[in-house]
Scaffold this motif. Sequence first.
Motif, PDB file in Angstrom:
ATOM      1  N   ALA A  37      33.343   0.445  17.849  1.00 14.05           N
ATOM      2  CA  ALA A  37      32.691   0.993  19.048  1.00 14.05           C
ATOM      3  C   ALA A  37      32.925   0.091  20.254  1.00 14.05           C
ATOM      4  N   VAL A  38      32.847  -1.204  20.050  1.00 15.40           N
ATOM      5  CA  VAL A  38      33.049  -2.140  21.161  1.00 15.40           C
ATOM      6  C   VAL A  38      34.504  -2.097  21.625  1.00 15.40           C
ATOM      7  N   TRP A  39      35.452  -1.987  20.684  1.00 16.25           N
ATOM      8  CA  TRP A  39      36.869  -1.868  21.071  1.00 16.25           C
ATOM      9  C   TRP A  39      37.086  -0.621  21.922  1.00 16.25           C
ATOM     10  N   ASN A  40      36.471   0.492  21.527  1.00 11.63           N
ATOM     11  CA  ASN A  40      36.607   1.732  22.303  1.00 11.63           C
ATOM     12  C   ASN A  40      36.052   1.543  23.712  1.00 11.63           C
ATOM     13  N   SER A  41      34.909   0.896  23.822  1.00  9.36           N
ATOM     14  CA  SER A  41      34.309   0.642  25.138  1.00  9.36           C
ATOM     15  C   SER A  41      35.187  -0.302  25.962  1.00  9.36           C
ATOM     16  N   LEU A  42      35.701  -1.327  25.326  1.00  9.30           N
ATOM     17  CA  LEU A  42      36.577  -2.277  26.007  1.00  9.30           C
ATOM     18  C   LEU A  42      37.854  -1.582  26.480  1.00  9.30           C
ATOM     19  N   SER A  43      38.390  -0.701  25.652  1.00  7.30           N
ATOM     20  CA  SER A  43      39.603   0.046  26.013  1.00  7.30           C
ATOM     21  C   SER A  43      39.366   0.947  27.224  1.00  7.30           C
ATOM     22  N   GLU A  44      38.197   1.561  27.289  1.00  2.00           N
ATOM     23  CA  GLU A  44      37.853   2.378  28.459  1.00  2.00           C
ATOM     24  C   GLU A  44      37.819   1.523  29.711  1.00  2.00           C
ATOM     25  N   ARG A  45      37.263   0.328  29.597  1.00  2.00           N
ATOM     26  CA  ARG A  45      37.183  -0.578  30.750  1.00  2.00           C
ATOM     27  C   ARG A  45      38.574  -1.008  31.190  1.00  2.00           C
ATOM     28  N   VAL A  46      39.446  -1.300  30.232  1.00  2.00           N
ATOM     29  CA  VAL A  46      40.827  -1.682  30.549  1.00  2.00           C
ATOM     30  C   VAL A  46      41.506  -0.553  31.317  1.00  2.00           C
ATOM     31  N   ALA A  47      41.283   0.678  30.891  1.00  2.00           N
ATOM     32  CA  ALA A  47      41.901   1.839  31.549  1.00  2.00           C
ATOM     33  C   ALA A  47      41.424   1.989  33.002  1.00  2.00           C
ATOM     34  N   GLN A  48      40.215   1.508  33.301  1.00  2.00           N
ATOM     35  CA  GLN A  48      39.667   1.602  34.656  1.00  2.00           C
ATOM     36  C   GLN A  48      40.231   0.531  35.580  1.00  2.00           C
ATOM     37  N   GLY A  49      40.798  -0.521  34.998  1.00  2.00           N
ATOM     38  CA  GLY A  49      41.330  -1.634  35.787  1.00  2.00           C
ATOM     39  C   GLY A  49      40.528  -2.887  35.541  1.00  2.00           C
ATOM     40  N   ILE A  50      41.221  -3.969  35.237  1.00  2.00           N
ATOM     41  CA  ILE A  50      40.534  -5.208  34.878  1.00  2.00           C
ATOM     42  C   ILE A  50      41.020  -6.406  35.687  1.00  2.00           C
ATOM     43  N   TYR A  51      41.895  -6.166  36.674  1.00  2.00           N
ATOM     44  CA  TYR A  51      42.379  -7.286  37.473  1.00  2.00           C
ATOM     45  C   TYR A  51      41.337  -7.620  38.528  1.00  2.00           C
ATOM     46  N   MET A  52      40.850  -8.869  38.503  1.00  2.00           N
ATOM     47  CA  MET A  52      39.772  -9.284  39.399  1.00  2.00           C
ATOM     48  C   MET A  52      40.273 -10.071  40.610  1.00  2.00           C
ATOM     49  N   GLY A  53      41.558 -10.391  40.638  1.00  2.00           N
ATOM     50  CA  GLY A  53      42.095 -11.232  41.707  1.00  2.00           C
ATOM     51  C   GLY A  53      42.192 -12.670  41.237  1.00  2.00           C
ATOM     52  N   ASP A  54      42.839 -13.520  42.015  1.00  2.00           N
ATOM     53  CA  ASP A  54      43.037 -14.933  41.675  1.00  2.00           C
ATOM     54  C   ASP A  54      43.664 -15.127  40.304  1.00  2.00           C
ATOM     55  N   GLY A  55      44.452 -14.146  39.857  1.00  2.00           N
ATOM     56  CA  GLY A  55      45.161 -14.270  38.600  1.00  2.00           C
ATOM     57  C   GLY A  55      44.369 -13.904  37.359  1.00  2.00           C
ATOM     58  N   LEU A  56      43.140 -13.409  37.528  1.00  2.00           N
ATOM     59  CA  LEU A  56      42.245 -13.164  36.391  1.00  2.00           C
ATOM     60  C   LEU A  56      42.232 -11.709  35.921  1.00  2.00           C
ATOM     61  N   LEU A  57      42.474 -11.540  34.628  1.00  2.00           N
ATOM     62  CA  LEU A  57      42.243 -10.275  33.936  1.00  2.00           C
ATOM     63  C   LEU A  57      40.921 -10.429  33.199  1.00  2.00           C
ATOM     64  N   LEU A  58      40.000  -9.498  33.420  1.00  2.00           N
ATOM     65  CA  LEU A  58      38.667  -9.620  32.836  1.00  2.00           C
ATOM     66  C   LEU A  58      38.265  -8.339  32.102  1.00  2.00           C
ATOM     67  N   PRO A  59      38.851  -8.101  30.932  1.00  2.00           N
ATOM     68  CA  PRO A  59      38.364  -6.969  30.141  1.00  2.00           C
ATOM     69  C   PRO A  59      36.971  -7.322  29.619  1.00  2.00           C
ATOM     70  N   HIS A  60      36.007  -6.486  29.920  1.00  2.00           N
ATOM     71  CA  HIS A  60      34.636  -6.796  29.538  1.00  2.00           C
ATOM     72  C   HIS A  60      33.869  -5.525  29.229  1.00  2.00           C
ATOM     73  N   THR A  61      32.829  -5.688  28.441  1.00  2.00           N
ATOM     74  CA  THR A  61      31.937  -4.576  28.146  1.00  2.00           C
ATOM     75  C   THR A  61      30.588  -5.137  27.722  1.00  2.00           C
ATOM     76  N   ARG A  62      29.603  -4.293  27.806  1.00  2.00           N
ATOM     77  CA  ARG A  62      28.248  -4.660  27.396  1.00  2.00           C
ATOM     78  C   ARG A  62      28.039  -4.160  25.974  1.00  2.00           C
ATOM     79  N   VAL A  63      27.371  -4.962  25.146  1.00  2.00           N
ATOM     80  CA  VAL A  63      27.190  -4.670  23.728  1.00  2.00           C
ATOM     81  C   VAL A  63      25.709  -4.675  23.384  1.00  2.00           C
ATOM     82  N   LYS A  64      25.233  -3.549  22.905  1.00  2.00           N
ATOM     83  CA  LYS A  64      23.829  -3.421  22.529  1.00  2.00           C
ATOM     84  C   LYS A  64      23.514  -4.349  21.360  1.00  2.00           C
ATOM     85  N   GLY A  65      22.432  -5.101  21.495  1.00  2.00           N
ATOM     86  CA  GLY A  65      21.958  -5.972  20.432  1.00  2.00           C
ATOM     87  C   GLY A  65      22.606  -7.340  20.368  1.00  2.00           C
ATOM     88  N   LEU A  66      23.560  -7.623  21.225  1.00  2.00           N
ATOM     89  CA  LEU A  66      24.212  -8.932  21.237  1.00  2.00           C
ATOM     90  C   LEU A  66      23.225  -9.954  21.790  1.00  2.00           C
TER      91      LEU A  66
END
Length: 140
Positions: A37-66
């Motif tokens: 489930a977390v991989w699927n959520s992370l993949s959706e975020r990657v598809a939306q764009g994860i480049y934050m500038g200054d050379g940083l790729l930030l694939p991220h997601t929120r995980v219930k119960g972490l």
Amino acid sequence: MLPLYFKQYSASEPFSRALGFAYDALVHSGVSFDAHAVWNSLSERVAQGIYMGDGLLLPHTRVKGLAEPLAAFAVCPDGFAGVNTRGNERAQFLCVLLSPAESATAHTLVIAQLAKMLLDSEWKARAIAAKSDEELKSLF
């Protein structure tokens, strides 16, 4: 925040491969979460764009119960291949971040800490110049 995984690439690396290794390290970190489930959520975020500038790729997601954020960090001086950036900037940093869904503050604090490091030109130069995973880890 101390990432659980560090990787220093000596040559250009495909983004998808680097992401896979980083995510696998988080899955096998001993912290329990629904990896599929977390991989699927992370993949959706990657598809939306994860480049934050200054050379940083930030694939991220929120995980219930972490209980606390989990992160994996990699540096590729030659740049991660196969990922879109603004203005064709070189993406040299990758941080895979899983944050507790219940705490927006925890998520924001980790991103702020990461931004502070990457905006420090001396820290950034040392990270790019690191010759090993251990040397990269020592910068945290």
